[in-house]
Enzyme design. Structure first.
Site, short mmCIF file in Angstrom:
data_model
loop_
_atom_site.label_atom_id
_atom_site.label_comp_id
_atom_site.label_asym_id
_atom_site.label_seq_id
_atom_site.Cartn_x
_atom_site.Cartn_y
_atom_site.Cartn_z
N ASP A 172 0.78 -1.25 0.00
CA ASP A 172 0.00 0.00 0.00
C ASP A 172 0.81 1.30 0.00
O ASP A 172 0.46 2.24 0.72
CB ASP A 172 -0.96 0.02 1.20
CG ASP A 172 -2.00 -1.10 1.15
OD1 ASP A 172 -1.92 -1.96 0.27
OD2 ASP A 172 -2.90 -1.11 2.02
N LYS A 180 -7.13 -4.95 -3.12
CA LYS A 180 -7.89 -5.45 -1.98
C LYS A 180 -8.84 -4.38 -1.48
O LYS A 180 -8.65 -3.19 -1.77
CB LYS A 180 -6.93 -5.87 -0.85
CG LYS A 180 -6.09 -4.73 -0.32
CD LYS A 180 -5.03 -5.22 0.64
CE LYS A 180 -4.18 -4.09 1.16
NZ LYS A 180 -4.89 -3.13 2.02
N CYS A 195 -1.96 -2.44 7.64
CA CYS A 195 -1.88 -3.38 6.52
C CYS A 195 -0.59 -4.19 6.48
O CYS A 195 -0.60 -5.36 6.10
CB CYS A 195 -2.14 -2.64 5.21
SG CYS A 195 -3.86 -2.11 5.10
C1 VGL Z 1 -4.61 0.94 5.60
C2 VGL Z 1 -6.12 1.94 6.98
C3 VGL Z 1 -7.13 1.74 6.05
C4 VGL Z 1 -3.19 0.51 5.38
C5 VGL Z 1 -5.58 0.73 4.67
O1 VGL Z 1 -2.76 0.39 4.21
O2 VGL Z 1 -2.47 0.28 6.40
N1 VGL Z 1 -4.88 1.52 6.75
N2 VGL Z 1 -6.83 1.14 4.90
#
Ligand code: VGL
Ligand code: ZN
Length: 212
Positions: free
Chosen positions: A17, A120, A164
């Site tokens: 991410d 995702k 994540c």
């Molecule tokens: C994430 C919060 C919401 C992450 C993703 O990538 O850690 N955190 N969605």
């Protein structure tokens, strides 16, 4: 390249991410502290090096529909960052982020042609911190890809360490992969949960690697 290196290449790299909305660099809606230009450059260089060594790269990408359950704006009267209970699970009410086909969802690291992108969080009803499966237990493509490529060991880093990255590391260990967590290539949302996440990942069997 994969064929010539054959079984020497049982190590894969998961870049979690590293997307515009999670960075200060792009004034993201859910900017994680410490995600400035220098951080992105460091991750870019490390990732490029791994790729040049012939390691297969797997990028995860948070990819939410606008009506996603994790957005506080979809819950009238609820404040951002509140934790609410939904179907017996605790759900953090995040600011809208990484909405499909928006600039905030863009991966900020160069994705080589040989790399895979695993999206995702597309189901509006379930959050999905882990790159392997969402909170409803629905699996992504990641396990299949790792199996296809004969991967046994994973190098993991990215954003956010306490959400994540942590969930992806724990699922990787559960699935039987050896895991190296590159701490200095990660940033966390909150210092307390980040310290806690490192302890949890180490206790679960991850090797904590410093430096890049
Ligand atoms: C994430 C919060 C919401 C992450 C993703 O990538 O850690 N955190 N969605
Ligand atoms: Zn998300």
């Amino acid at each position: 390249m994969n064929e010539s290196t054959g079984f020497l290449n049982e190590t894969g790299v998961i870049i979690v991410d590293v997307q515009a909305d999670f960075t200060e660099l792009k004034s993201g809606s859910l900017a994680v502290p410490g995600t400035d230009a220098r951080y992105i450059e460091t991750v870019e260089n490390a990732t490029c090096k791994f790729s040049e060594q012939g390691l297969q790269l797997y990028f995860t990408q948070d990819w939410h529909p606008a009506e996603h359950i994790s957005f506080y704006t979809n819950h009238p009267g609820i404040q951002p960052m509140a934790a609410i209970e939904i179907d017996g699970r605790s759900q953090i009410m995040w600011p809208p982020h990484c909405v499909q086909d928006t600039s905030g969802a863009k991966i900020l690291i160069t994705v080589p042609q040989s790399a895979e992108i695993v999206r995702k969080g597309m189901d509006p009803k379930f959050d999905s911190y882990s790159g392997f499966a969402d909170d409803g237990g629905h699996k992504t493509q990641l396990s299949n890809l790792l199996q296809r490529d004969g991967i046994k060991k994973l190098i993991i880093y990215g954003l956010a360490m306490d959400y994540c990255v942590k969930a992806t590391v724990l699922d990787a260990l559960k699935a039987g992969y050896k895991v190296e967590l590159m701490v200095d290539l990660c940033r966390g949302v909150d210092p307390a949960t980040t310290t806690d996440a490192i302890k949890t990942m180490e206790a679960a069997g991850a090797a904590i690697v410093r430096g890049d």
